[in-house]
Write an enzyme that holds these catalytic residues in place. Sequence first.
Site, PDB file in Angstrom:
ATOM      1  N   GLY A  43     -27.791   7.677   0.206  1.00 35.85           N
ATOM      2  CA  GLY A  43     -26.471   8.221   0.525  1.00 35.85           C
ATOM      3  C   GLY A  43     -25.591   7.221   1.247  1.00 35.85           C
ATOM      4  O   GLY A  43     -24.391   7.096   0.954  1.00 35.85           O
ATOM      5  N   CYS A  44     -26.176   6.495   2.189  1.00 34.97           N
ATOM      6  CA  CYS A  44     -25.405   5.507   2.951  1.00 34.97           C
ATOM      7  C   CYS A  44     -24.981   4.345   2.071  1.00 34.97           C
ATOM      8  O   CYS A  44     -23.889   3.795   2.239  1.00 34.97           O
ATOM      9  CB  CYS A  44     -26.214   5.014   4.145  1.00 34.97           C
ATOM     10  SG  CYS A  44     -26.579   6.331   5.318  1.00 34.97           S
ATOM     11  N   THR A  45     -25.824   3.972   1.124  1.00 39.07           N
ATOM     12  CA  THR A  45     -25.482   2.892   0.194  1.00 39.07           C
ATOM     13  C   THR A  45     -24.310   3.310  -0.683  1.00 39.07           C
ATOM     14  O   THR A  45     -23.367   2.531  -0.885  1.00 39.07           O
ATOM     15  CB  THR A  45     -26.706   2.516  -0.663  1.00 39.07           C
ATOM     16  OG1 THR A  45     -27.756   2.067   0.210  1.00 39.07           O
ATOM     17  CG2 THR A  45     -26.373   1.431  -1.664  1.00 39.07           C
TER      18      THR A  45
END
Length: 79
Positions: A43-45
């Site tokens: 998700g952060c990527t």
Amino acid sequence: MLKVDTKAPPINLNSTNGSTYTLKDSIGKYAVLYFYPKDDTPGCTIETNDFNKLLPKFIKLNCDVFGISKDNLKSHHKF
């Protein structure tokens, strides 16, 4: 979360380029600080890639963009 028209508190952040960023560095500009839980997670990527894709548009708007997480600088460089 800050309320609208509330002055931001002083912020000093170590950057992956070796400098220290403060909000004073963005006087006369807009600044987007986005927070994410951990480097190299799916998700952060996706979130970071989305900001990177839009970076030219932010630059045209005279806006600095910074991603912030609790990870150390070594982890950020890898990310």
